[in-house]
Enzyme design. Structure first.
Site, PDB file in Angstrom:
ATOM      1  NE  ARG A   1     -12.900  38.687 -20.419  1.00 44.48           N
ATOM      2  CZ  ARG A   1     -14.131  38.633 -19.923  1.00 44.48           C
ATOM      3  NH1 ARG A   1     -14.910  39.830 -19.891  1.00 44.48           N
ATOM      4  NH2 ARG A   1     -14.679  37.603 -19.210  1.00 44.48           N
TER       5      ARG A   1
ATOM      6  CB  THR B   1     -22.163  31.518 -15.761  1.00 47.54           C
ATOM      7  OG1 THR B   1     -23.241  32.253 -16.549  1.00 47.54           O
ATOM      8  CG2 THR B   1     -20.997  32.414 -15.834  1.00 47.54           C
TER       9      THR B   1
HETATM   10  C1  UD1 Z   1     -20.595  37.567 -15.492  1.00 46.16           C
HETATM   11  C2  UD1 Z   1     -22.045  37.575 -15.836  1.00 46.16           C
HETATM   12  C3  UD1 Z   1     -22.229  39.254 -15.648  1.00 46.16           C
HETATM   13  C4  UD1 Z   1     -21.947  39.830 -14.665  1.00 46.16           C
HETATM   14  C5  UD1 Z   1     -20.344  39.672 -14.337  1.00 46.16           C
HETATM   15  C6  UD1 Z   1     -20.321  40.278 -12.686  1.00 46.16           C
HETATM   16  C7  UD1 Z   1     -22.929  35.684 -17.010  1.00 46.16           C
HETATM   17  C8  UD1 Z   1     -23.562  35.252 -18.342  1.00 46.16           C
HETATM   18  N1  UD1 Z   1     -22.374  36.940 -16.952  1.00 46.16           N
HETATM   19  O1  UD1 Z   1     -19.888  38.022 -16.655  1.00 46.16           O
HETATM   20  O2  UD1 Z   1     -23.525  39.414 -15.928  1.00 46.16           O
HETATM   21  O3  UD1 Z   1     -22.066  41.261 -14.801  1.00 46.16           O
HETATM   22  O4  UD1 Z   1     -19.985  38.294 -14.300  1.00 46.16           O
HETATM   23  O5  UD1 Z   1     -18.661  40.167 -12.710  1.00 46.16           O
HETATM   24  O6  UD1 Z   1     -22.977  35.029 -15.965  1.00 46.16           O
HETATM   25  N2  UD1 Z   1     -17.106  30.146 -15.427  1.00 46.16           N
HETATM   26  C9  UD1 Z   1     -17.026  29.001 -15.424  1.00 46.16           C
HETATM   27  N3  UD1 Z   1     -17.482  28.380 -16.393  1.00 46.16           N
HETATM   28  C10 UD1 Z   1     -17.745  28.761 -17.669  1.00 46.16           C
HETATM   29  C11 UD1 Z   1     -17.782  30.119 -17.743  1.00 46.16           C
HETATM   30  C12 UD1 Z   1     -17.682  31.122 -16.608  1.00 46.16           C
HETATM   31  O7  UD1 Z   1     -16.852  28.265 -14.291  1.00 46.16           O
HETATM   32  O8  UD1 Z   1     -18.340  28.256 -18.580  1.00 46.16           O
HETATM   33  C13 UD1 Z   1     -16.621  31.416 -14.192  1.00 46.16           C
HETATM   34  C14 UD1 Z   1     -15.627  31.991 -14.539  1.00 46.16           C
HETATM   35  O9  UD1 Z   1     -14.345  31.271 -14.027  1.00 46.16           O
HETATM   36  C15 UD1 Z   1     -15.749  33.408 -13.704  1.00 46.16           C
HETATM   37  C16 UD1 Z   1     -17.317  33.299 -13.631  1.00 46.16           C
HETATM   38  O10 UD1 Z   1     -17.622  32.041 -14.047  1.00 46.16           O
HETATM   39  O11 UD1 Z   1     -15.115  33.093 -12.370  1.00 46.16           O
HETATM   40  C17 UD1 Z   1     -17.884  34.556 -14.299  1.00 46.16           C
HETATM   41  O12 UD1 Z   1     -17.462  34.283 -15.769  1.00 46.16           O
HETATM   42  P1  UD1 Z   1     -16.991  35.444 -16.772  1.00 46.16           P
HETATM   43  O13 UD1 Z   1     -16.698  34.893 -17.907  1.00 46.16           O
HETATM   44  O14 UD1 Z   1     -15.862  36.024 -15.966  1.00 46.16           O
HETATM   45  O15 UD1 Z   1     -18.328  36.279 -16.623  1.00 46.16           O
HETATM   46  P2  UD1 Z   1     -18.312  37.895 -17.099  1.00 46.16           P
HETATM   47  O16 UD1 Z   1     -18.260  37.952 -18.510  1.00 46.16           O
HETATM   48  O17 UD1 Z   1     -17.566  38.566 -16.223  1.00 46.16           O
HETATM   49 CA    CA Z   2     -16.071  38.004 -14.778  1.00 43.96          CA
END
Ligand code: UD1
Ligand code: CA
Length: 457
Positions: free
Chosen positions: A16, A79
């Site tokens: 994004r 996550t």
């Molecule tokens: C996530 C939470 C959401 C929360 C929000 C707060 C989940 C499913 N959702 O959503 O409930 O309100 O954060 O900001 O956890 N990442 C990895 N590996 C992956 C996917 C993500 O390391 O496979 C890391 C990303 O780099 C990031 C973090 O995890 O730093 C959060 O991931 P992101 O995709 O931003 O989650 P949100 O949609 O923001």
């Molecule tokens: Ca996020």
């Protein structure tokens, strides 16, 4: 002994952001987002810090160095999948594990500390850090039952209409009983709108296993802001900027318009210094007390001592000693040392030069690769010609010398103490003490010639 661990999630690409730069490496007030997170985690005293990297792993590791351990998540499956990658490093440890995202740069160690304390008081299996969002769109929602007990977290894309109306959000920070975390992570699946393994699903699993789920609601939503796109990046920058400026004002710095003043984290400014609007102060800069930083100046990696006055100028990797001044519209390029009581006026460029106490360079001058002694007067429009097309050469000017306006000093050349360069001279040879050098065509006057010219006024 019960250990404290933190897992920082930083493997995502950050689609994004629409950027070539990985999301967590975008900067806010001079520091990458993931570095902001790690810095606050470090202040919270951890036994183990593990960062999950994937996209841009090398760049993230280069950024954070050995301040954290790393595990790699090859494919970004969510996550929950990311956290499980830390299992080999942490699974045998008895204690508490905090999970935090690399894209929530505004959290403070005080908040993390409160979360740990609350978690310990509640003796919970997990404590979720929540906040109330003015607009919860995009965040996971905290679903509580009739008596307020947390049941689960539901992601935006999986939420029903009623759930979308909830404005208590998951900040993405949690503390878990370490072993309960990894045990329950093996039970999550990816049957959801995004086809991802959600860490948030662990809550419902622990709940169904009869464990205590606690939620600690922090007062300030701004601190919990997550950055997924450029709009949020600018909002988070504003919050951080306000925090930094408030800190300096509390310490005795006058900031005329904090909304239009941009100071990186970790910059030191002494009391009674005034910062005018539009100023940017970056990097490893330190500014002493009673300085005035004039409107629209930009200062990068500089040391300014006390009573320094900068007027609308651009300063890089240089030092200005007590009571020196510069500007308007002047430029210090790297490795310049401006001595005490030195005056640099308007449209002066200085590069890799030392200028000693009391010397004045008032107007329209370039000084490069030079050492100027004390109490020298440099006239208007002087050029230190230091470059022969291939190499840079040095110029030295001794104490008390006078460099007349519109002179060129062709390096290498040495101008001795108390010597005098006549205006308009091009100096190629050394000048001795008490000598005057004049190197320009002699003037000839042609009597009555005006009348032979086509010019008629
Ligand atoms: C996530 C939470 C959401 C929360 C929000 C707060 C989940 C499913 N959702 O959503 O409930 O309100 O954060 O900001 O956890 N990442 C990895 N590996 C992956 C996917 C993500 O390391 O496979 C890391 C990303 O780099 C990031 C973090 O995890 O730093 C959060 O991931 P992101 O995709 O931003 O989650 P949100 O949609 O923001
Ligand atoms: Ca996020």
């Amino acid at each position: 002994m019960s250990a404290r661990n933190t897992i920082i999630l930083a493997a995502g690409k950050g689609t994004r952001m629409k950027s070539k730069l990985y999301k967590v490496l975008h900067r806010i007030c001079g520091r990458t987002m993931v570095d902001h997170v790690l810095t606050q985690v470090e202040k919270t005293n951890m036994d183990n810090i593990v960062t999950v990297v994937g996209y841009g792993a090398e760049d993230v590791e280069h950024e954070l160095g050995d301040r954290t351990k790393y595990v790699v998540q090859e494919q970004q499956l969510g996550t929950g999948d990311a956290v499980i990658k830390a299992e080999p490093l942490l699974k045998d440890i008895e204690g508490t594990t905090m999970v935090v995202s690399g894209d929530t740069p505004l959290f403070t160690s005080q908040t993390f500390e409160k979360l740990f304390k609350y978690h310990e008081e509640k003796q919970a299996a997990v404590t979720i850090l929540t906040s109330k969002a003015p607009d919860p769109t995009g965040y996971g929602r905290i679903v509580r039952n009739d008596i307020g007990i947390v049941e689960k977290i539901v992601e935006q894309k999986d939420a029903s209409k009623e759930e979308q109306a909830i404005n208590e959000i998951n900040t993405g920070v949690y503390v878990f009983d370490n072993q309960a975390l990894f045990k329950s992570l093996h039970q999550i699946n990816n049957n959801n709108a995004q086809g991802e393994y959600y860490l948030t699903d662990v809550i419902e699993i622990l709940k169904n296993a009869g464990k205590i789920i606690a939620a600690y609601r922090m007062a300030d939503f701004n601190e919990s802001m997550g950055v997924n796109d450029r709009i949020a990046l600018s909002k988070a920058t504003k919050v951080m900027q306000a925090r930094i400026n408030q800190h300096h004002m509390a310490e005795g710095v006058s900031i005329i318009n904090p909304d239009d003043t941009y100071i990186d984290v970790d910059i030191k400014i002494g009391p009674d210094t005034v910062v005018e609007p539009g100023v940017q102060i970056h990097g490893q800069t330190t500014i002493g007390s009673n300085c005035r930083i004039g409107a629209n100046s930009e200062i990068i990696d500089c040391q300014l001592h006390d009573n320094v006055h900068v007027i609308s100028s651009y300063l890089q990797e240089s030092e200005m000693l007590d009571n020196s001044d510069i500007g308007p519209y002047s430029h210090l390029r790297p490795a310049s040392v401006i001595g005490p009581h030195v005056h640099l006026g308007n449209f002066v460029e200085v590069k890799k030069a030392q200028i000693d106490e009391g010397t004045k360079v008032g107007h329209l001058t370039y000084v490069g690769n030079a050492h100027l002694g004390k109490n020298i007067n440099v006239g208007c429009g002087v050029i230190f010609a230091n470059y022969d097309g291939k190499n840079k050469h040095n110029v030295t000017v001794g104490d008390g010398a006078f460099i007349g306006s519109n002179s060129n000093l062709i390096a290498p050349v040495n101008i001795a103490d108390h010597s005098f360069i006549a205006a308009g001279s091009t100096i190629t040879d050394d000048v001795n003490k008490y000598d005057m050098a004049i190197a320009r065509a002699r003037q000839t006057n042609k009597p009555g010639y005006y009348k032979k010219l086509p010019y008629d006024a």
